[in-house]
Scaffold this motif. Sequence first.
Motif, short mmCIF file in Angstrom:
data_model
loop_
_atom_site.label_atom_id
_atom_site.label_comp_id
_atom_site.label_asym_id
_atom_site.label_seq_id
_atom_site.Cartn_x
_atom_site.Cartn_y
_atom_site.Cartn_z
N ARG A 148 0.84 -1.19 0.00
CA ARG A 148 0.00 0.00 0.00
C ARG A 148 0.88 1.25 0.00
NH1 ARG A 148 -3.22 -3.79 2.14
NH2 ARG A 148 -2.07 -4.01 4.07
N PRO A 149 0.46 2.25 -0.77
CA PRO A 149 1.27 3.47 -0.81
C PRO A 149 1.13 4.25 0.49
CG PRO A 149 -0.73 3.76 -2.10
CD PRO A 149 -0.75 2.34 -1.62
N PHE A 150 2.20 4.94 0.85
CA PHE A 150 2.18 5.72 2.09
C PHE A 150 3.08 6.92 1.90
CE2 PHE A 150 3.74 6.75 6.34
CZ PHE A 150 2.54 6.91 7.00
N GLU A 151 2.57 8.04 2.37
CA GLU A 151 3.36 9.27 2.24
C GLU A 151 3.69 9.81 3.62
OE1 GLU A 151 2.98 13.10 -0.70
OE2 GLU A 151 1.75 11.33 -1.05
N THR A 152 4.92 10.27 3.79
CA THR A 152 5.31 10.78 5.10
C THR A 152 6.20 12.01 4.94
OG1 THR A 152 6.49 10.31 7.15
CG2 THR A 152 7.33 9.23 5.18
N ASP A 153 6.13 12.89 5.93
CA ASP A 153 7.06 14.03 5.91
C ASP A 153 8.10 13.89 7.03
OD1 ASP A 153 5.45 14.45 8.06
OD2 ASP A 153 4.60 16.36 7.37
#
Lengths: 720, 152
Positions: B8-13
Amino acid sequence: MSEKKRRWTITRRGFLIGAGSGAGLLALGVGLGLPRARLSIADRLDGATAPGGLEATPDLWFELGETGKLRLYLPKVEMGQGIHTALAQIAAAELGVTLDDLEILQATSRVGPQDSSGTQGSASVITSYEPIRQAAAALRETLRSAASEQWGQPLDQIVQEGASFFAKGDTATRLSFGELAAGQREWTVPDEVTLRPTAELTLIGQSVPRIDIPSKVNGAAVYGYDARMDGMRYGASAHKPSFEAEFVRLRNESAVAAMAGVEAVVVEGEAGFVGVVATTRRAAWQARDALDIEWREGKRWSQREIEELVTVGGRGGVAIQREGHAEAMFGQGTISAEYRTPLAAHMPMEPQAALADATGDGVRVWVSTQMQARTADAVASALGREVGEIEIIPTYLGGGFGRKGISEVAIEAARLSEAVGVPVHVGWTREEETQNGYFRPPTHHQFRAVLEKGRVTAIEHQQASGDVLFAYFPAPLRFLFGVDFGAWRGGRIAYEVANRHVVAWRRKLPVPTGPWRGLGLLANTFALESFFDELAYVAGTDPLSFRLAHLNSDAAHVVRLRAALDAVRALSSWDAPPAAGRARGVACSFDAGTAVALVVEASLDGETPIVHHVWAVMDCGQLINPDTATAQVEGNVIWGLSSALLEQATLAEGRITNANFADYPILPPARAPEITVQLINPTDAPPGGVGEPAIGPVPAALANALFRLDGKRRRDLPLV
Amino acid sequence: MKLTINNRPFETDAPPDTPLLWLLRDELGLIGTRFGCGVGLCGACTVHLDGVAARSCITPLSTVEGKAVTTIEGLAEGYEGLHPVQQAFIDQQVPQCGYCMSGQIMAIAGLLAEEGAVDEATLAEKVTNLCRCGAYVRIRRAALQAAAEVNS
């Protein structure tokens, strides 16, 4: 059960097990005079563990809803020893239901049976076996009376089948436990209940699969490190740079408070506490590392200074075993040897971790702890609250081994949560775990013996150790006894020698020392079983036969130890020579009601010992779950080898210097030998300990094998 | 930063030097990847990067971008029920405290995926994950069972 009309009218007679030992021991002391009282206490405690004091009141243990699923609250914590499964087996067997009828829940310091002794000392089954059965039987018979009332039939006409009842001759009409619980009635618990005959307890002794294992292969198991709440923050706190350092002041509070992610810096000067709260674990650790604290340094102890403190001799030795007149027999021809074991760390895979949620109503703490009651007391005292406001909720433990008896991290998380008003999780780094814990104390052992015609006629063991359990002894008992039974566990001599003398010295150390798997068992058994091997060699007798020759009586534990030695002789093909370049060593022990005999086969690669095979026989009395018991023996063998081959906490400038696995190695998988375990299951012995006893003989059996390879006695741990 | 975790795609800063372990545990709640030592020595934090076992406590996020991260929670995806290594760990009743087990299972599953057939010697050389409870004998047994099944 029905909250409203419940009437648990239990008379305590027959339900209170093992409580009040302290008072009993003291009364004994007054009558006998001090030295004899000490010996008498030593006799009682030898191989035994602290009493449990668990109440058998069924509504503490069980909760029955309309679904029929019976909830069982277990006061003992699961740290890999399989205790939840074992206790559930006992409860289900006595109830007459299957394990599937039960839902297993961890009791907390507020909910479920209250357990002042915690999960330690291989004592959980020993001390819970009777109370659980009493509680289960009381519940079963309470439900039977309810069925009897409902049907207007006499009690002896009510037949149980699994989790339901029917009236004799009418198998079609049934009431399940759940249906009975749903009815509104006054519950009357019988004053006395009859336990099932052993033959009916078919679940006991079965290798049923462990109930905690599925969640441990898919990542779902929740340990202290994993406890989570919405809105939770991460905390960390400063720890002393050396054991005797004292907090003076924090120099850079505002600078740390301004760091990215930091929400609070909490200073409680009087408690010597400085902590930080941040939005991520990393930010919390970074902020903690940035704290600039002025410490008042005390003495910075060195390794050598600590070891010298732990030396037999001087004033204060306490006899813990004395028969005959050993001292009078020593002279020319006396055989003597000295042994030492070092400071050692626990290194559980999970470092200390806790989540605390402090509110005006109370404080809840989820923590990997072996001692929920003591941790509740400690948190209450640190926060200045009543203990009734604190609920300690044990999670699964990522290893306990005695290290999670004092859960400092619970106090840290609670202080921080109370200060900032949101839930705070504190998880220690590996280095914090190692450097701020307590340790297995160093020990020193001096032996003397007299051999006459191949038999030992006098033997003396003088033992010095740092404290193990002494801090937890009630004051009068501490005064009375003067020495720590945790420290001399395994130090008394089971071999039948007419003149036996064992003396223990308490050595107060500036390094925190405490319980470590098996307490003194590993150190004392290493020394005793190495020395007995030396005597066998001098006598020119096969060391296994030599041991048997000194185990002649028909005392129950002697008979069981002899049987274990006989069994390991056959299991290991002791009488057939090992492969070229290999040698075998044997050792045994009787501890916590359990006999263990063990043979190690090893070779030497230069100076490095290679352990090829370990054969272990254990008789732990009545077996609850043989596969779990086998796994505990396997684990103890690995633990014992790790301690024998590798482990030593090093100290300089008043702190532990080897704090991670790079310089405090534990046994890696590549060095694990083949292990063959055989369990003896006599029907007449009560359940004994399982979690620790097999640890005792491991280092000595290895040292004894190595001696046969190169003629060198290795008398200090680690062995190389 | 864009990551793929358990398909699953996941975006983080999160800062790019953040160890993958803390992102998995504290941002995604994938607690099955455990913290043990923080320096890549114990293996409790083992995950797969493109199918290869890696120790997530010393794996900065910056090196993970564009790779498929698999954790213990995602290991069984594509299998009926459990992954053969997980099933073998149940069959052999391997875990005691269980804390190192996610890492043990990921290390062995990664090795089997890479090498197919493994024997005791390969296991001893390649799987160095520590277990303080001392379940090594059963870990070995379970790994060999799974290896036999994967190859059958």
